[in-house]
Scaffold this motif. Structure first.
Motif, mmCIF file in Angstrom:
data_model
loop_
_atom_site.group_PDB
_atom_site.id
_atom_site.type_symbol
_atom_site.label_atom_id
_atom_site.label_comp_id
_atom_site.label_asym_id
_atom_site.label_seq_id
_atom_site.Cartn_x
_atom_site.Cartn_y
_atom_site.Cartn_z
ATOM 1 N N VAL A 187 0.845 -1.204 0.000
ATOM 2 C CA VAL A 187 0.000 0.000 0.000
ATOM 3 C C VAL A 187 0.878 1.251 0.000
ATOM 4 C CG1 VAL A 187 -1.693 1.332 1.340
ATOM 5 C CG2 VAL A 187 -1.943 -1.160 1.109
ATOM 6 N N ALA A 188 1.891 1.245 0.883
ATOM 7 C CA ALA A 188 2.797 2.396 0.970
ATOM 8 C C ALA A 188 3.528 2.611 -0.352
ATOM 9 C CB ALA A 188 3.805 2.183 2.109
ATOM 10 N N GLY A 189 3.931 1.522 -1.000
ATOM 11 C CA GLY A 189 4.658 1.623 -2.273
ATOM 12 C C GLY A 189 3.796 2.193 -3.381
ATOM 13 N N ILE A 190 2.529 1.761 -3.439
ATOM 14 C CA ILE A 190 1.609 2.275 -4.463
ATOM 15 C C ILE A 190 1.399 3.777 -4.275
ATOM 16 C CG2 ILE A 190 -0.794 2.209 -5.263
ATOM 17 C CD1 ILE A 190 -0.704 -0.845 -4.617
ATOM 18 N N CYS A 191 1.246 4.189 -3.029
ATOM 19 C CA CYS A 191 1.044 5.612 -2.737
ATOM 20 C C CYS A 191 2.310 6.421 -3.052
ATOM 21 C CB CYS A 191 0.633 5.795 -1.283
ATOM 22 S SG CYS A 191 -0.937 4.984 -0.910
ATOM 23 N N THR A 192 3.454 5.801 -2.815
ATOM 24 C CA THR A 192 4.726 6.442 -3.179
ATOM 25 C C THR A 192 4.800 6.641 -4.689
ATOM 26 O OG1 THR A 192 5.854 5.441 -1.277
ATOM 27 C CG2 THR A 192 7.250 6.182 -3.089
ATOM 28 N N TYR A 193 4.333 5.620 -5.432
ATOM 29 C CA TYR A 193 4.346 5.737 -6.895
ATOM 30 C C TYR A 193 3.408 6.854 -7.357
ATOM 31 C CZ TYR A 193 4.548 4.509 -11.801
ATOM 32 O OH TYR A 193 4.750 4.559 -13.160
ATOM 33 N N ALA A 194 2.258 7.001 -6.677
ATOM 34 C CA ALA A 194 1.319 8.073 -7.022
ATOM 35 C C ALA A 194 2.010 9.431 -6.907
ATOM 36 C CB ALA A 194 0.095 8.018 -6.114
ATOM 37 N N VAL A 195 2.799 9.606 -5.833
ATOM 38 C CA VAL A 195 3.535 10.858 -5.615
ATOM 39 C C VAL A 195 4.602 11.031 -6.703
ATOM 40 C CG1 VAL A 195 5.066 12.094 -4.017
ATOM 41 C CG2 VAL A 195 3.082 10.856 -3.129
ATOM 42 N N LYS A 196 5.217 9.926 -7.097
ATOM 43 C CA LYS A 196 6.268 9.964 -8.139
ATOM 44 C C LYS A 196 5.710 10.476 -9.476
ATOM 45 C CE LYS A 196 8.818 6.788 -11.158
ATOM 46 N NZ LYS A 196 10.241 7.061 -11.088
ATOM 47 N N THR A 197 4.423 10.179 -9.749
ATOM 48 C CA THR A 197 3.868 10.571 -11.052
ATOM 49 C C THR A 197 3.825 12.081 -11.245
ATOM 50 O OG1 THR A 197 1.542 10.593 -10.306
ATOM 51 C CG2 THR A 197 2.426 8.496 -11.171
ATOM 52 N N ILE A 198 3.953 12.846 -10.155
ATOM 53 C CA ILE A 198 4.040 14.301 -10.312
ATOM 54 C C ILE A 198 5.458 14.787 -9.997
ATOM 55 C CG2 ILE A 198 1.583 14.736 -9.899
ATOM 56 C CD1 ILE A 198 2.386 15.694 -7.049
ATOM 57 N N GLY A 199 6.411 13.841 -9.974
ATOM 58 C CA GLY A 199 7.815 14.200 -9.814
ATOM 59 C C GLY A 199 8.201 14.614 -8.412
ATOM 60 N N GLU A 200 7.445 14.130 -7.409
ATOM 61 C CA GLU A 200 7.750 14.501 -6.024
ATOM 62 C C GLU A 200 8.158 13.279 -5.206
ATOM 63 O OE1 GLU A 200 4.543 17.092 -4.747
ATOM 64 O OE2 GLU A 200 4.927 18.469 -6.402
ATOM 65 N N GLN A 201 8.525 13.507 -3.933
ATOM 66 C CA GLN A 201 9.242 12.480 -3.167
ATOM 67 C C GLN A 201 8.498 12.000 -1.919
ATOM 68 O OE1 GLN A 201 12.564 15.290 -2.828
ATOM 69 N NE2 GLN A 201 13.919 13.750 -3.737
ATOM 70 N N THR A 202 8.931 10.821 -1.460
ATOM 71 C CA THR A 202 8.377 10.209 -0.251
ATOM 72 C C THR A 202 9.529 9.839 0.687
ATOM 73 O OG1 THR A 202 6.478 9.296 -1.437
ATOM 74 C CG2 THR A 202 7.047 8.244 0.653
ATOM 75 N N ALA A 203 9.282 9.987 1.986
ATOM 76 C CA ALA A 203 10.244 9.539 3.007
ATOM 77 C C ALA A 203 9.558 8.527 3.913
ATOM 78 C CB ALA A 203 10.742 10.719 3.832
ATOM 79 N N VAL A 204 10.269 7.452 4.257
ATOM 80 C CA VAL A 204 9.769 6.473 5.229
ATOM 81 C C VAL A 204 10.718 6.480 6.416
ATOM 82 C CG1 VAL A 204 9.290 4.046 5.700
ATOM 83 C CG2 VAL A 204 8.701 5.009 3.476
ATOM 84 N N MET A 205 10.212 6.872 7.593
ATOM 85 C CA MET A 205 11.052 6.896 8.796
ATOM 86 C C MET A 205 10.664 5.725 9.692
ATOM 87 S SD MET A 205 12.057 10.016 11.382
ATOM 88 C CE MET A 205 10.499 10.273 12.209
ATOM 89 N N VAL A 206 11.679 4.954 10.103
ATOM 90 C CA VAL A 206 11.462 3.753 10.917
ATOM 91 C C VAL A 206 12.322 3.827 12.173
ATOM 92 C CG1 VAL A 206 10.884 2.331 8.921
ATOM 93 C CG2 VAL A 206 13.257 2.491 9.667
ATOM 94 N N PRO A 207 11.938 3.109 13.244
ATOM 95 C CA PRO A 207 12.650 3.250 14.518
ATOM 96 C C PRO A 207 13.986 2.522 14.625
ATOM 97 C CG PRO A 207 10.782 1.778 14.774
ATOM 98 C CD PRO A 207 10.700 2.324 13.387
#
Length: 657
Positions: free
Chosen positions: A293-313
């Motif tokens: 799910v997170a990856g698909i949403c990241t790809y959605a953001v990519k389609t407008i040339g923008e970025q995603t960050a995933v922060m983990v503990p």
């Protein structure tokens, strides 16, 4: 009434209440009562129902309150040691009853022949006798009302202050009229009065129901207000992703999404199209496919040339996510990882590509919030296991965003009631379905004297080419005891399987040592991993099909379920054995629950029932509200109704468009 004393406001100092002098004010303040409002909201801790009963309806040995006429002069007999017995006869409901009080000779002056009396005591129906405990002179509706006052004053004294506030206070709290009518609730003032001075069980119940709803509604309103302040409407927040490209991308995935995954993707993508920042929690049981799910949403953001960050503990979890994203999305996403062990040269190269916009997704630990980490256009922030991060850490990453859209992910199934109270200012998406082909983990409970059989079960799996986790408990959060315990267990398995087969990981190791040990297990160089709960989150070894948890009674249901989630991550049948002698009923119940279901959400509800909301996450959550009357586990339906009404207020005041 108010002419007797000054009219006071709810927030006036307690020292200005009728009858409260400087010393009494200090006593009240010592138990947290500073204002007039605090007095009437300091509710009774318990009640003893002393309502008068008809003796004809009473059962043998019942505690009863009766009233009638004293028919004989009380007589007293004294015994050695100063003990005494006072006896008289009364006419109660036409029954001639003997009443006896032990060691209360002073009551002789209160029981007057021919006059009325009210007695509380135990009824012996066979002998028509009442073993009196007390005479009752002053009750409200037959209740003795008790307060938690830390021995600072008598309940009778405190009740006078309560009366004074009700008599002289200009009241300023109530529920909207339409809610009182809809849910058949009292005025708040009336409800509080009946809680302090109850007439009968029915009125007391209705009064408490009103205050429960009031508390839950006010709390939900505060969450909605917080939500409103955090979410500002602006066209800038819209992520106008390319729908057709996203659909095409989803169609290339080597598997079909589950219904819950599809719904979660739709909910998040709908948020992207709104002109308001996203603030959503994605809950999914271990292995349910949140990463997809997170990856698909990241790809959605990519389609407008923008970025995603995933922060983990943790670094282990960062590695896990990095491998999962790169394996699943191949060349479709440009993915990089940044942690505390990333080399300087590698980090410099990553940061340059990040600033240039050449990286679609950056996965990392706290390293992401460092000042030199600068994004080109960060428009989606995903925080995994967000309750492990402080508010400051999360907000520092948010300040780097070009468009602030936050998705929190957790593999800890959170009971609905806790979700509403701790994450009530967020929208929530839930993944309950497991991907096709996954088999439920078979779970067994064994005693310590069956350890040899457990070793044989592990050997059978290892001989078949599979891997196994062996978990030692964290005892009283003491690393010393933990280390000693885990080493003892390691020696048992190393002796049985040989040291060349068994790896050891524990909390005293340096991060790079843990990573090295884990890599040997992941690469199948070592088939058995003896460890503490460091493997609870973020370890993914599909070849691992067996888990043994020693001293399983030391863990809560949710932790046991998280641990169990490390196996069953492929289409192979997996097993979990809980080793515990489970001496207490509570421990036995937990073992029985764990062996009866693999549904994390069902387990989370049972865990909440057993442990209570304050300890659900293992430590007291400061964000959990402390209610006077409401109980979020018992009153969850009311909590949901209160939330719905609070959301209506938010929407009607412009909280949505």
């Amino acid at each position: 009434m108010s002419g007797m004393y000054e009219v006071i406001t709810p927030n006036i100092d307690v020292s200005r209440i009728k009858g409260v002098g400087p010393k009494m004010a200090e006593k009240l303040q010592s138990i947290g009562i500073y204002k007039a409002d605090d007095v009437i909201f300091h509710l009774p801790s318990s009640y003893v129902n002393q309502s008068v009963v008809n003796l004809n309806d009473a059962e043998h040995n019942d505690n009863v309150t009766v009233e009638g006429t004293v028919k004989t002069e009380p007589s007293i007999a004294f015994f050695r040691g100063g003990k005494s017995r006072l006896t008289c006869f009364m006419d109660v409901d036409g029954i001639y009853v003997k009443v006896t009080f032990f060691n209360q000779p002073y009551l002789k002056e209160k029981l007057i022949n021919g006059e009325f009396a009210r007695v509380f005591g135990k009824f012996n129906k066979n002998k028509l006798e009442i073993n009196g405990q007390r005479l009752i002179f002053d009750t409200d509706g037959g209740y003795q009302v008790r307060y938690s006052l830390n021995q600072q004053m008598h309940a009778k004294t405190f009740r006078k202050f309560v009366e004074a506030v009700f008599e002289n206070c200009r009241f300023n709290k109530d529920l909207p009229e339409h809610l009182k009518q809809k849910y058949r609730l009292m005025n708040i003032r009336e409800a509080l009065w009946h809680i302090h001075f109850p007439l009968n069980d029915k009125v007391l119940h209705e009064a408490r129901r009103t205050i429960k709803f009031y508390e839950l509604y006010e709390f939900q309103l505060s969450l909605m207000e917080k939500r409103k302040q955090e979410r500002v409407y602006n066209d800038h927040y819209i992520i106008d992703y390319d729908v057709e490209r996203l659909k095409s991308f989803i169609s290339t995935l080597p598997f079909e999404l589950t219904g819950d995954q599809k719904r979660s993707v739709n909910e998040i993508c709908r948020d992207f199209k709104q002109k308001i920042s996203m603030h959503r929690l994605l809950q999914g049981d271990v292995g349910s496919g949140k990463t997809i799910v997170a990856g698909i949403c990241t790809y959605a953001v990519k389609t407008i040339g923008e970025q995603t960050a995933v922060m983990v503990p943790t670094e282990v979890l960062a590695n896990q996510h990095y491998e999962s994203f790169t394996d699943t999305f191949k060349d479709e996403l440009s993915v990089e990882k940044l942690t505390g062990t990333t080399s300087r040269r590698e980090k410099a190269a990553i940061l340059e590509r990040l600033r240039n916009g050449d990286i679609d997704l950056l996965i990392g630990t706290h390293a992401l919030i460092e000042d030199d980490v600068v994004f080109n256009k960060l428009s989606l922030i995903i925080t995994d296991e967000q309750h492990r991060f402080g508010v400051n850490q999360r907000s520092k990453l948010s300040r780097k965003a070009y468009r602030k859209n936050v998705l929190y992910m957790t593999a800890t199934p959170i009971p609905r009631t806790l979700s509403i109270t701790t994450f009530g200012d967020m929208d929530v998406s839930i993944i309950r379905e497991m991907p096709k082909g996954r088999k439920p983990v078979e779970t067994y409970w064994r005693r310590f004297d069956e350890t040899d059989k457990v070793l044989e079960m592990v050997k059978k799996e290892v001989d078949s080419g599979r891997s196994a986790y062996i978990v030692a408990p964290l005892i009283e959060e003491s690393e010393t005891l933990d280390l000693k315990n885990v080493q003892e267990i390691y020696h048992i398995f190393a002796e049985y399987f040989g040291e060349e087969t068994v790896e050891l990981i524990h909390g005293k190791m340096k991060p790079n040592e843990k990573v090295f040990g884990m890599s040997r297990f992941e690469s199948l160089e070592k088939k058995v991993l003896v460890s503490t709960t460091v493997i609870e989150v973020g370890v993914n070894v599909p070849n691992a099909t067996f888990m043994v948890i020693f001293n399983a009674e030391r863990f809560g249901l949710s932790t046991l379920h998280q641990l169990r989630g490390r196996v069953g991550r492929s289409d192979l049948q997996s097993y979990c054995v809980l080793v515990s002698d489970a001496h207490t009923e509570n421990a036995k119940l937990r073992m029985e629950i764990m062996t009866s279901t693999t549904d994390g959400f069902e387990l989370s509800e049972r865990d909440l029932e057993m442990r209570g909301p304050g300890d659900y996450f293992g430590v007291r959550q400061s964000g959990l509200p402390q209610f006077k009357v409401a109980d979020i586990t018992e009153d969850y339906r009311m909590l949901e109704a209160a939330r719905e009404e609070a959301v209506n207020v938010l929407e009607s005041s412009g909280g949505k468009e």
